[in-house]
Design a protein around this motif. Structure first.
Motif, PDB file in Angstrom:
ATOM      1  N   TYR A 185       8.597  -0.766 -16.450  1.00  0.00           N
ATOM      2  CA  TYR A 185       7.698   0.265 -16.961  1.00  0.00           C
ATOM      3  C   TYR A 185       8.159   1.621 -16.457  1.00  0.00           C
ATOM      4  CZ  TYR A 185       4.479  -3.402 -18.403  1.00  0.00           C
ATOM      5  OH  TYR A 185       3.912  -4.502 -19.009  1.00  0.00           O
ATOM      6  N   GLN A 186       7.793   2.664 -17.177  1.00  0.00           N
ATOM      7  CA  GLN A 186       8.267   4.005 -16.859  1.00  0.00           C
ATOM      8  C   GLN A 186       7.776   4.496 -15.503  1.00  0.00           C
ATOM      9  OE1 GLN A 186       7.765   6.790 -20.033  1.00  0.00           O
ATOM     10  NE2 GLN A 186       8.312   8.559 -18.787  1.00  0.00           N
ATOM     11  N   GLU A 187       6.562   4.158 -15.131  1.00  0.00           N
ATOM     12  CA  GLU A 187       6.021   4.651 -13.857  1.00  0.00           C
ATOM     13  C   GLU A 187       6.824   4.126 -12.660  1.00  0.00           C
ATOM     14  OE1 GLU A 187       2.959   4.783 -17.083  1.00  0.00           O
ATOM     15  OE2 GLU A 187       4.360   3.269 -16.368  1.00  0.00           O
ATOM     16  N   PRO A 188       7.063   2.800 -12.549  1.00  0.00           N
ATOM     17  CA  PRO A 188       7.911   2.316 -11.450  1.00  0.00           C
ATOM     18  C   PRO A 188       9.357   2.796 -11.555  1.00  0.00           C
ATOM     19  CG  PRO A 188       6.688   0.490 -12.437  1.00  0.00           C
ATOM     20  CD  PRO A 188       6.444   1.698 -13.286  1.00  0.00           C
ATOM     21  N   LEU A 189       9.842   2.976 -12.785  1.00  0.00           N
ATOM     22  CA  LEU A 189      11.186   3.511 -12.983  1.00  0.00           C
ATOM     23  C   LEU A 189      11.309   4.907 -12.386  1.00  0.00           C
ATOM     24  CD1 LEU A 189      14.010   3.595 -14.329  1.00  0.00           C
ATOM     25  CD2 LEU A 189      12.859   4.341 -16.423  1.00  0.00           C
ATOM     26  N   THR A 190      10.308   5.730 -12.621  1.00  0.00           N
ATOM     27  CA  THR A 190      10.307   7.096 -12.074  1.00  0.00           C
ATOM     28  C   THR A 190      10.277   7.059 -10.550  1.00  0.00           C
ATOM     29  OG1 THR A 190       9.153   7.836 -14.063  1.00  0.00           O
ATOM     30  CG2 THR A 190       9.140   9.333 -12.170  1.00  0.00           C
ATOM     31  N   GLU A 191       9.479   6.157  -9.988  1.00  0.00           N
ATOM     32  CA  GLU A 191       9.424   6.009  -8.522  1.00  0.00           C
ATOM     33  C   GLU A 191      10.778   5.573  -7.962  1.00  0.00           C
ATOM     34  OE1 GLU A 191       6.216   3.312  -7.686  1.00  0.00           O
ATOM     35  OE2 GLU A 191       4.697   4.808  -8.201  1.00  0.00           O
ATOM     36  N   LEU A 192      11.441   4.665  -8.651  1.00  0.00           N
ATOM     37  CA  LEU A 192      12.753   4.189  -8.215  1.00  0.00           C
ATOM     38  C   LEU A 192      13.773   5.331  -8.190  1.00  0.00           C
ATOM     39  CD1 LEU A 192      14.470   1.616  -7.538  1.00  0.00           C
ATOM     40  CD2 LEU A 192      14.928   1.472  -9.987  1.00  0.00           C
ATOM     41  N   LEU A 193      13.779   6.132  -9.237  1.00  0.00           N
ATOM     42  CA  LEU A 193      14.691   7.284  -9.301  1.00  0.00           C
ATOM     43  C   LEU A 193      14.370   8.305  -8.217  1.00  0.00           C
ATOM     44  CD1 LEU A 193      14.685   7.560 -13.172  1.00  0.00           C
ATOM     45  CD2 LEU A 193      16.709   7.077 -11.783  1.00  0.00           C
ATOM     46  N   PHE A 194      13.089   8.514  -7.969  1.00  0.00           N
ATOM     47  CA  PHE A 194      12.653   9.445  -6.927  1.00  0.00           C
ATOM     48  C   PHE A 194      13.155   8.994  -5.554  1.00  0.00           C
ATOM     49  CE2 PHE A 194       9.318  10.672  -3.833  1.00  0.00           C
ATOM     50  CZ  PHE A 194       9.386  12.044  -3.957  1.00  0.00           C
ATOM     51  N   LYS A 195      13.023   7.708  -5.280  1.00  0.00           N
ATOM     52  CA  LYS A 195      13.474   7.171  -3.989  1.00  0.00           C
ATOM     53  C   LYS A 195      15.001   7.198  -3.875  1.00  0.00           C
ATOM     54  CE  LYS A 195       9.468   4.265  -3.310  1.00  0.00           C
ATOM     55  NZ  LYS A 195       8.933   2.896  -3.344  1.00  0.00           N
ATOM     56  N   LYS A 196      15.680   6.877  -4.961  1.00  0.00           N
ATOM     57  CA  LYS A 196      17.149   6.824  -4.932  1.00  0.00           C
ATOM     58  C   LYS A 196      17.771   8.196  -4.687  1.00  0.00           C
ATOM     59  CE  LYS A 196      21.448   5.639  -5.792  1.00  0.00           C
ATOM     60  NZ  LYS A 196      22.236   4.981  -4.779  1.00  0.00           N
ATOM     61  N   PHE A 197      17.263   9.219  -5.390  1.00  0.00           N
ATOM     62  CA  PHE A 197      17.910  10.528  -5.316  1.00  0.00           C
ATOM     63  C   PHE A 197      17.179  11.519  -4.413  1.00  0.00           C
ATOM     64  CE2 PHE A 197      19.487   8.639  -9.262  1.00  0.00           C
ATOM     65  CZ  PHE A 197      20.840   8.657  -8.963  1.00  0.00           C
ATOM     66  N   ALA A 198      16.028  11.138  -3.870  1.00  0.00           N
ATOM     67  CA  ALA A 198      15.289  11.946  -2.891  1.00  0.00           C
ATOM     68  C   ALA A 198      15.091  13.392  -3.343  1.00  0.00           C
ATOM     69  CB  ALA A 198      15.988  11.897  -1.533  1.00  0.00           C
ATOM     70  N   CYS A 199      14.645  13.526  -4.598  1.00  0.00           N
ATOM     71  CA  CYS A 199      14.374  14.848  -5.139  1.00  0.00           C
ATOM     72  C   CYS A 199      13.336  14.718  -6.262  1.00  0.00           C
ATOM     73  CB  CYS A 199      15.656  15.505  -5.655  1.00  0.00           C
ATOM     74  SG  CYS A 199      16.391  14.707  -7.087  1.00  0.00           S
ATOM     75  N   PRO A 200      12.727  15.832  -6.668  1.00  0.00           N
ATOM     76  CA  PRO A 200      11.770  15.780  -7.773  1.00  0.00           C
ATOM     77  C   PRO A 200      12.407  15.188  -9.050  1.00  0.00           C
ATOM     78  CG  PRO A 200      11.554  17.854  -6.639  1.00  0.00           C
ATOM     79  CD  PRO A 200      12.778  17.185  -6.080  1.00  0.00           C
ATOM     80  N   VAL A 201      11.632  14.321  -9.705  1.00  0.00           N
ATOM     81  CA  VAL A 201      12.101  13.607 -10.889  1.00  0.00           C
ATOM     82  C   VAL A 201      11.056  13.720 -11.995  1.00  0.00           C
ATOM     83  CG1 VAL A 201      12.634  11.318 -11.822  1.00  0.00           C
ATOM     84  CG2 VAL A 201      13.370  11.918  -9.523  1.00  0.00           C
ATOM     85  N   VAL A 202      11.527  13.938 -13.223  1.00  0.00           N
ATOM     86  CA  VAL A 202      10.656  13.884 -14.396  1.00  0.00           C
ATOM     87  C   VAL A 202      11.330  12.948 -15.397  1.00  0.00           C
ATOM     88  CG1 VAL A 202       9.506  15.163 -16.236  1.00  0.00           C
ATOM     89  CG2 VAL A 202       9.947  16.285 -14.051  1.00  0.00           C
ATOM     90  N   THR A 203      10.553  11.976 -15.917  1.00  0.00           N
ATOM     91  CA  THR A 203      11.055  11.118 -16.983  1.00  0.00           C
ATOM     92  C   THR A 203      10.193  11.299 -18.222  1.00  0.00           C
ATOM     93  OG1 THR A 203       9.740   9.210 -16.250  1.00  0.00           O
ATOM     94  CG2 THR A 203      12.011   9.363 -15.431  1.00  0.00           C
ATOM     95  N   PHE A 204      10.850  11.228 -19.366  1.00  0.00           N
ATOM     96  CA  PHE A 204      10.181  11.327 -20.665  1.00  0.00           C
ATOM     97  C   PHE A 204      10.565  10.088 -21.461  1.00  0.00           C
ATOM     98  CE2 PHE A 204      11.315  15.505 -19.129  1.00  0.00           C
ATOM     99  CZ  PHE A 204      10.185  16.278 -19.351  1.00  0.00           C
ATOM    100  N   GLY A 205       9.590   9.434 -22.058  1.00  0.00           N
ATOM    101  CA  GLY A 205       9.873   8.262 -22.887  1.00  0.00           C
ATOM    102  C   GLY A 205       8.844   8.146 -23.997  1.00  0.00           C
ATOM    103  N   ILE A 206       9.209   7.463 -25.074  1.00  0.00           N
ATOM    104  CA  ILE A 206       8.266   7.221 -26.164  1.00  0.00           C
ATOM    105  C   ILE A 206       8.081   5.717 -26.281  1.00  0.00           C
ATOM    106  CG2 ILE A 206       7.815   7.445 -28.637  1.00  0.00           C
ATOM    107  CD1 ILE A 206       9.365  10.072 -28.553  1.00  0.00           C
ATOM    108  N   HIS A 207       6.839   5.287 -26.091  1.00  0.00           N
ATOM    109  CA  HIS A 207       6.460   3.881 -26.133  1.00  0.00           C
ATOM    110  C   HIS A 207       5.483   3.682 -27.286  1.00  0.00           C
ATOM    111  CE1 HIS A 207       8.030   3.344 -21.992  1.00  0.00           C
ATOM    112  NE2 HIS A 207       7.638   4.599 -21.863  1.00  0.00           N
ATOM    113  N   GLN A 208       5.894   2.935 -28.278  1.00  0.00           N
ATOM    114  CA  GLN A 208       5.043   2.655 -29.434  1.00  0.00           C
ATOM    115  C   GLN A 208       4.419   3.940 -29.977  1.00  0.00           C
ATOM    116  OE1 GLN A 208       2.393  -0.596 -28.536  1.00  0.00           O
ATOM    117  NE2 GLN A 208       4.058  -1.856 -27.761  1.00  0.00           N
ATOM    118  N   ASP A 209       5.235   4.948 -30.188  1.00  0.00           N
ATOM    119  CA  ASP A 209       4.857   6.254 -30.744  1.00  0.00           C
ATOM    120  C   ASP A 209       4.026   7.125 -29.795  1.00  0.00           C
ATOM    121  OD1 ASP A 209       6.189   5.697 -33.162  1.00  0.00           O
ATOM    122  OD2 ASP A 209       4.413   4.679 -33.947  1.00  0.00           O
TER     123      ASP A 209
END
Length: 82
Positions: A50-74
């Motif tokens: 899911y996008q929420e845990p994905l964003t957390e994973l990226l945040f932890k990996k790169f140790a910087c502010p992260v923004v993700t954008f996705g389209i789920h079922q429109d």
């Protein structure tokens, strides 16, 4: 210096198995090799996440502010961690 890295990549939706294209923005004041960013997200391509845990994973990996954008079922979803 403020640096923004932007990238598009895909993951699989755990709910319906659909391939979701995400846009990623990393904002930092430190240098990150683009090869490291690309390699990390390419490793997620076949992951069901899911996008929420994905964003957390990226945040932890790169140790910087992260923004993700996705389209789920429109529905556009934007997740941000600072």
């Amino acid at each position: 210096m403020k640096i923004s890295y932007h990238l598009k990549f895909t993951c699989l939706c755990p709910s319906d198995g659909e391939e979701i294209e995400y846009s990623l923005e990393l904002q930092t004041d430190k240098f990150i090799l683009v090869e490291d960013i690309k390699s990390f997200v390419e490793g997620l391509k076949n992951e069901k996440m899911y996008q929420e845990p994905l964003t957390e994973l990226l945040f932890k990996k790169f140790a910087c502010p992260v923004v993700t954008f996705g389209i789920h079922q429109d529905v556009e979803v934007v997740c941000e961690l600072q």
